[in-house]
Design a protein around this motif. Structure first.
Motif, short mmCIF file in Angstrom:
data_model
loop_
_atom_site.label_atom_id
_atom_site.label_comp_id
_atom_site.label_asym_id
_atom_site.label_seq_id
_atom_site.Cartn_x
_atom_site.Cartn_y
_atom_site.Cartn_z
N TRP A 26 96.88 99.88 127.11
CA TRP A 26 96.00 99.88 125.95
C TRP A 26 96.32 101.09 125.09
O TRP A 26 95.90 102.19 125.36
CB TRP A 26 94.55 99.88 126.41
N ASN A 27 97.09 100.88 124.03
CA ASN A 27 97.53 101.99 123.19
C ASN A 27 97.44 101.56 121.73
O ASN A 27 98.46 101.30 121.09
CB ASN A 27 98.96 102.39 123.57
N PRO A 28 96.22 101.45 121.18
CA PRO A 28 96.07 100.94 119.81
C PRO A 28 96.72 101.86 118.79
O PRO A 28 96.66 103.09 118.91
CB PRO A 28 94.55 100.87 119.63
N LEU A 29 97.31 101.26 117.77
CA LEU A 29 97.98 102.03 116.72
C LEU A 29 96.96 102.73 115.82
O LEU A 29 97.14 103.89 115.46
CB LEU A 29 98.87 101.11 115.89
N LEU A 30 95.90 102.02 115.45
CA LEU A 30 94.92 102.57 114.52
C LEU A 30 93.63 102.95 115.26
O LEU A 30 93.09 102.15 116.03
CB LEU A 30 94.60 101.55 113.43
N SER A 31 93.16 104.14 115.02
CA SER A 31 91.89 104.57 115.60
C SER A 31 90.73 103.89 114.87
O SER A 31 90.91 103.28 113.81
CB SER A 31 91.75 106.09 115.48
N ASP A 32 89.53 104.03 115.42
CA ASP A 32 88.35 103.49 114.74
C ASP A 32 88.18 104.14 113.37
O ASP A 32 87.77 103.48 112.40
CB ASP A 32 87.10 103.75 115.59
N GLU A 33 88.50 105.42 113.28
CA GLU A 33 88.39 106.12 111.99
C GLU A 33 89.37 105.56 110.97
O GLU A 33 89.03 105.39 109.79
CB GLU A 33 88.64 107.62 112.19
N HIS A 34 90.59 105.27 111.41
CA HIS A 34 91.57 104.66 110.50
C HIS A 34 91.07 103.31 110.00
O HIS A 34 91.17 103.00 108.80
CB HIS A 34 92.91 104.45 111.23
N GLN A 35 90.55 102.50 110.91
CA GLN A 35 90.07 101.17 110.52
C GLN A 35 88.90 101.27 109.56
O GLN A 35 88.81 100.50 108.59
CB GLN A 35 89.68 100.38 111.77
#
Length: 233
Positions: free
Chosen positions: A9-18
């Motif tokens: 589990w290594n998402p590219l975009l953080s919650d802040e980015h989204q």
């Protein structure tokens, strides 16, 4: 109880980015079997996969007149897809189809380019992932010269890397991915996949169950695929 592997589990975009993208991007949910992008279409939006599983594929005409599906890649949560279109202006190279219900963030091409310019860390990671995808496409061409075992081992590793498995008692459990899908990903016949899967099962590399299989010995699969020599390819 099965849990998602934290390594995968290594998402590219953080919650802040989204959150920063949401005023101009749109969150949409789609059921299984939805075609999110079409090969050869002209569009420049980018998709960020928040949950679910999608594959990139293309139907190709065979010498016997039949069409066969080639799967180029599998994309799990945290993946950015379709980012070449706004960068190159060229049409889509493959279909993008959901294999499970998905939730995605649709990002307009111009918004995506501005976002990259203002977020150098994400820009670098996008570049790295694009380079990895180009390398994998090259390996698809190489695999016509490999044995069925190595081709299937490489296909299994692509599934592992997609992050769609969950950790179970015996290993990494993959649900909702059929032997036909494996055949298309490995570019083998279904009969060949069935025969090699039986060999892998006899060696305890995998275990099979109803509508799922488990990768019990990832190290053995990786060794068979010669992934340790990959930097030399």
């Amino acid at each position: 109880m099965e849990t998602r592997s934290q390594v995968l589990w290594n998402p590219l975009l953080s919650d802040e980015h989204q959150d920063a993208l949401k005023p101009e991007a749109h969150a949409v949910s789609y059921p299984t079997g939805t075609k999110l992008m079409k090969a050869d279409e002209h569009s420049d939006y980018v998709i960020y996969l928040r949950s679910g599983l999608v594959m990139s594929c293309r139907w190709e005409q065979q010498p016997d007149g039949q069409e066969r599906r080639t799967i180029f890649g599998l994309h799990g949560p945290g993946t950015l897809i379709g980012e070449l279109a706004p960068l190159t202006g060229e049409p889509r190279s493959a279909d993008l189809v959901s294999l499970r219900p998905v939730e995605v963030l649709h990002i307009p091409g111009d918004v995506f380019l501005r976002f990259l310019l203002s977020n150098p860390r994400v820009h670098l990671e996008v570049t790295r992932r694009l380079a990895k995808r180009v390398r994998e496409l090259g390996e698809v061409q190489e695999e016509s010269f490999l044995s069925s075992e190595r081709r299937l081992a490489r296909a299994l590793l692509r599934i592992v890397e997609s992050g769609i498995g969950v950790e179970g008692e015996q290993g990494l459990v993959i649900a909702g991915f059929t032997q036909n899908d494996l055949a298309d990903l490995a570019r083998l016949s279904r009969e060949s996949v069935s025969a090699v899967m039986q060999q892998f099962k006899a060696r305890s590399y995998i275990a099979t169950g109803r509508a799922r299989f488990t990768i019990c010995d990832t190290a053995a699969i990786e060794a068979l695929a010669m992934r340790r020599d990959r930097s030399l390819i």
